[in-house]
Enzyme design. Structure first.
Site, PDB file in Angstrom:
ATOM      1  N   HIS A 193     -11.771  13.868  10.261  1.00  0.00           N
ATOM      2  CA  HIS A 193     -11.486  13.110   9.025  1.00  0.00           C
ATOM      3  C   HIS A 193     -11.458  13.976   7.762  1.00  0.00           C
ATOM      4  CE1 HIS A 193     -12.707   9.814  11.696  1.00  0.00           C
ATOM      5  NE2 HIS A 193     -12.200   8.951  10.844  1.00  0.00           N
ATOM      6  N   ASP A 216      -4.046  14.624  10.740  1.00  0.00           N
ATOM      7  CA  ASP A 216      -5.401  14.093  10.845  1.00  0.00           C
ATOM      8  C   ASP A 216      -5.429  12.944  11.849  1.00  0.00           C
ATOM      9  OD1 ASP A 216      -7.868  12.448  10.049  1.00  0.00           O
ATOM     10  OD2 ASP A 216      -8.054  14.172   8.713  1.00  0.00           O
ATOM     11  N   GLY A 217      -6.505  12.846  12.626  1.00  0.00           N
ATOM     12  CA  GLY A 217      -6.647  11.726  13.545  1.00  0.00           C
ATOM     13  C   GLY A 217      -6.637  10.393  12.817  1.00  0.00           C
ATOM     14  N   HIS A 218      -7.056  10.392  11.566  1.00  0.00           N
ATOM     15  CA  HIS A 218      -7.037   9.157  10.765  1.00  0.00           C
ATOM     16  C   HIS A 218      -6.101   9.338   9.583  1.00  0.00           C
ATOM     17  CE1 HIS A 218      -8.068   5.436   8.939  1.00  0.00           C
ATOM     18  NE2 HIS A 218      -9.198   5.262   9.587  1.00  0.00           N
ATOM     19  N   HIS A 243      -5.552   1.947  16.857  1.00  0.00           N
ATOM     20  CA  HIS A 243      -6.507   1.627  15.803  1.00  0.00           C
ATOM     21  C   HIS A 243      -5.761   1.020  14.610  1.00  0.00           C
ATOM     22  CE1 HIS A 243      -9.359   2.532  12.540  1.00  0.00           C
ATOM     23  NE2 HIS A 243     -10.297   2.702  13.455  1.00  0.00           N
ATOM     24  N   GLU A 295     -11.178  -0.527  18.197  1.00  0.00           N
ATOM     25  CA  GLU A 295     -10.778  -1.076  16.882  1.00  0.00           C
ATOM     26  C   GLU A 295      -9.267  -1.257  16.798  1.00  0.00           C
ATOM     27  OE1 GLU A 295     -13.847   0.393  13.759  1.00  0.00           O
ATOM     28  OE2 GLU A 295     -13.065   2.208  14.674  1.00  0.00           O
ATOM     29  N   GLU A 312     -11.328  -6.087  11.467  1.00  0.00           N
ATOM     30  CA  GLU A 312     -12.074  -5.285  10.494  1.00  0.00           C
ATOM     31  C   GLU A 312     -11.571  -5.555   9.074  1.00  0.00           C
ATOM     32  OE1 GLU A 312     -12.052  -1.034  11.126  1.00  0.00           O
ATOM     33  OE2 GLU A 312     -12.931  -0.673   9.152  1.00  0.00           O
ATOM     34  N   CYS A 322     -11.372  -3.571   6.637  1.00  0.00           N
ATOM     35  CA  CYS A 322     -10.469  -2.499   6.194  1.00  0.00           C
ATOM     36  C   CYS A 322      -9.039  -2.704   6.704  1.00  0.00           C
ATOM     37  CB  CYS A 322     -10.961  -1.134   6.660  1.00  0.00           C
ATOM     38  SG  CYS A 322     -12.344  -0.498   5.696  1.00  0.00           S
ATOM     39  N   CYS A 359     -17.285   1.901   5.588  1.00  0.00           N
ATOM     40  CA  CYS A 359     -15.911   2.025   5.093  1.00  0.00           C
ATOM     41  C   CYS A 359     -15.459   0.766   4.348  1.00  0.00           C
ATOM     42  CB  CYS A 359     -14.953   2.321   6.248  1.00  0.00           C
ATOM     43  SG  CYS A 359     -15.095   1.189   7.648  1.00  0.00           S
ATOM     44  N   CYS A 360     -15.919  -0.408   4.814  1.00  0.00           N
ATOM     45  CA  CYS A 360     -15.371  -1.660   4.272  1.00  0.00           C
ATOM     46  C   CYS A 360     -15.860  -1.993   2.854  1.00  0.00           C
ATOM     47  CB  CYS A 360     -15.672  -2.822   5.208  1.00  0.00           C
ATOM     48  SG  CYS A 360     -15.066  -2.622   6.900  1.00  0.00           S
TER      49      CYS A 360
END
Ligand code: ZN
Length: 613
Positions: free
Chosen positions: A144, A192-194, A254, A306, A322, A324, A398-399
């Site tokens: 991340h 990036d993975g995210h 995700h 997720e 979620e 987010c 995160c949320c």
């Protein structure tokens, strides 16, 4: 100055420039006030208490251990710096709207901590610096690092645009430079993975005028879907690396990652006039809305990864949903609305904000849901942390700060404006000021929305030449009329209604949206809710909560009477103007249903949105 986090140089619709939109009272005035006065200060206290700021202080030599334990298993979460950045973004939008010495002091402290955590070469990441060996970019799949810098950039842009303060922009630009030196046009390939940094880089180009950031975003989008991330624990679709961004026809993996990725794809497409890329995102969006979106606008049915489930895999009780992901879909729908002007994207924003985002926040503004199921069983043998009970903070937080920055940005989602006129997309008691062809225009909306469907728009100031006022007629609305400047009301259909004329100050436009209680049937392919019905009114989804049932009754035993209509009924006990619904049940009588966004504010009991016949 602008209070918008998305500002394309040119697009079909343009965000309102300047201070633009102010929300003063009514439903949204109250929620934005709670965000500013309760949620954001609470967030800063939690960032202190949870150790998130402390982790950044460790980089600069403070004593102590790194604090980032996940809820389960004791694994360390590598992305918590981003919570500080999201909070700073929210603080920036708020300080741009009006000063607040306490908020400013808290933000100054956070900015100073971030500044001291940056290495001389520009690299900035507390997890790698403190927990790992300090070598950057050795684990792009899970680390991340770009993701955190992306959030830093978005915070920096908020401060630049809203406050006119470039301390964060200087830090963020140096952090981006560090990434560009290694992964830019002549560097090694890396994603990036995210996803997240892509949209931030495009906005950075919109802010600084330097095209290299946009180029890096486009490069990262092009590199995705080529196996750079490997299979990971959940397969390459988990991080959207199974197909290219242009080729993938369905959302996958995700949910938040997919939606952030598509935000970046729209931004790149708009800047480059890339219709093929824009069309790819629209195709995925349409498929997602048709096959993978909950009634509440929530997204992602699988807890394990997720992820979006398969088409029509939308269990209400096992929903992941979620917070987010709902927020990310609002961000994406806004970009698609700006790019295309299609009102369906504003419809999606409305459904999701009222029913997918707001439920995550308690009425007090200081407790948060991470997951947002559409059913909570009365009897439960196992429940993950936070199910049915909002928490003051979360180990993976995160949320909460994502909610803060979305609510702080919310006024900008209400309207767009350009030389042809003003377009109103969301209804709230608010004032919209925008230049039209170089002359100032100002309109005031007054409404009891979402409880009442009448919206009065008064022209307060107008250019002397004709311009167009556009109003969205929501997709849920089966009967609407509009009356202009005292003329008799005329029926209008769902979509957009445009009224062009030489407006005079004092003119009023009255929009009446009929808000009968609606019974909504599920798609028959959603097996988990077949034979059930949901109750909606206006933009709101309703639910039955055990707090409203007689002693001993449980929500699982209810059966809706199909032969009698549900009816609206006031619920002053839940707040001023709140409208509930009385739902007829088999065997006679009714049970109360409440707006889903208000559930779990009276203890944690059973709840369901989909009610069986
Ligand atoms: Zn989240």
């Amino acid at each position: 100055m602008t209070l918008s986090g998305v500002f394309p140089a040119k697009s079909r619709l343009q965000p309102v420039d300047g201070a633009g939109v102010s929300v003063r009272n009514g439903f949204w005035g109250e929620r934005l006030r709670i965000n500013r006065e309760q949620t954001i200060p609470h967030g800063f206290a939690q960032l202190q208490a949870a150790g998130t700021l402390h982790n950044l202080r460790l980089v600069a030599g403070a004593d102590g251990r790194y604090r980032a334990e996940a809820d389960t298993g004791g694994a360390l979460l590598p992305f918590l710096d981003s919570d500080v950045y999201k909070w700073l973004e929210a603080a920036g939008w708020e300080l741009g709207r009006a000063d607040d010495p306490a908020l400013r002091a808290a933000a100054d402290e956070a900015i100073a901590v971030v500044a001291r955590a940056q290495r001389p070469d520009g690299y900035l990441n507390s997890f790698v610096s403190v927990v790992r060996d300090g070598r950057p970019y050795t684990d792009l799949a899970w680390g991340h690092e770009f993701y955190c810098v992306g959030h830093l950039v978005q915070a920096a842009i908020a401060w630049h645009r809203a406050v006119g303060d470039d301390r964060l922009l200087e830090i963020a630009t140096r952090a981006v430079d560090h990434i560009e030196r290694e992964f830019g046009a002549t560097g090694r390939p890396g994603v990036d993975g995210h996803p997240e940094i892509e949209m931030a880089l495009v906005e950075l180009t919109r802010t600084t005028g330097e095209g290299r950031h946009l180029a890096l975003a486009a490069r990262m989008l092009d590199l995705r879907g080529r196996g750079l991330l490997g299979d990971g624990r959940f397969g390459p679709a988990y991080w959207q690396d199974h197909e290219t961004v242009r080729d993938a026809t369905e959302v996958a993996g995700h949910a938040v990652r997919q939606l952030y990725l598509d935000c970046g794809a729209v931004d790149v497409a708009v800047e480059r006039g890339d219709q093929q890329l824009l069309a790819a995102v629209q195709r995925r969006w349409q498929d997602m809305v048709r096959t993978r979106r909950y009634l509440t606008g929530a997204l992602g049915s699988r807890h394990r990864d997720e992820a979006f489930g398969d088409p029509y895999e939308l269990p209400p009780d096992r929903a992941y949903a979620e917070t987010c992901a709902a927020i990310a879909s609002v961000m994406l729908a806004w970009r698609l609305l700006l790019a295309t002007g299609e009102p369906g994207y504003a419809d999606a924003i409305e459904r999701t904000v009222y029913n997918g985002v707001l439920p995550a926040l308690s009425r007090t503004g200081t407790e948060f849901f991470y997951v947002n199921p559409l059913q909570r069983r009365t009897r439960r043998t196992f429940e993950p942390v936070g199910h049915g009970r909002r928490m003051p903070w979360q180990a993976c937080a995160c949320c909460p700060p994502n909610l803060m920055r979305l609510l702080s940005s919310w006024p900008q989602y209400l309207a767009t404006a350009d030389d042809s006129g003003i377009q109103l997309h969301q209804y709230a008691s608010a004032q919209v000021r925008a230049p039209i062809g170089g002359q100032d225009a100002e309109v005031t909306m007054r409404t009891g929305y979402p409880w009442d469907g009448r919206i009065t728009v008064r022209i307060d100031r107008t250019p002397d030449r004709p311009w167009t006022l556009s109003l969205r007629i929501p997709d849920w609305c089966g009967s609407a009329t509009v009356s202009v400047a005292g003329e008799p009301p005329v029926p209008v259909a769902a979509g957009t209604v445009d009224r062009q004329r030489a407006w005079r100050s004092g003119d009023e436009v009255v929009l009446d949206l009929a808000m009968p209680v609606r019974r909504t049937d599920p798609d028959p392919r959603v097996d988990a809710v077949r034979g059930c019905v949901a109750v909606e009114r206006g933009p709101l989804v309703y639910c039955v909560e055990s707090a409203d049932l007689p002693e001993g009754a449980v929500v699982e035993d209810l059966r809706v009477d199909p032969f009698r209509d549900p009816a609206a009924s006031p619920r002053p006990d839940l707040g001023d103007d709140v409208v509930g619904v009385a739902v007829p049940v088999a065997g006679g009588g009714t049970v109360p249903a409440v707006p889903y966004h208000l559930w779990a504010n009276r203890g944690a009991g059973g709840m369901r949105v989909w009610l069986p016949y």
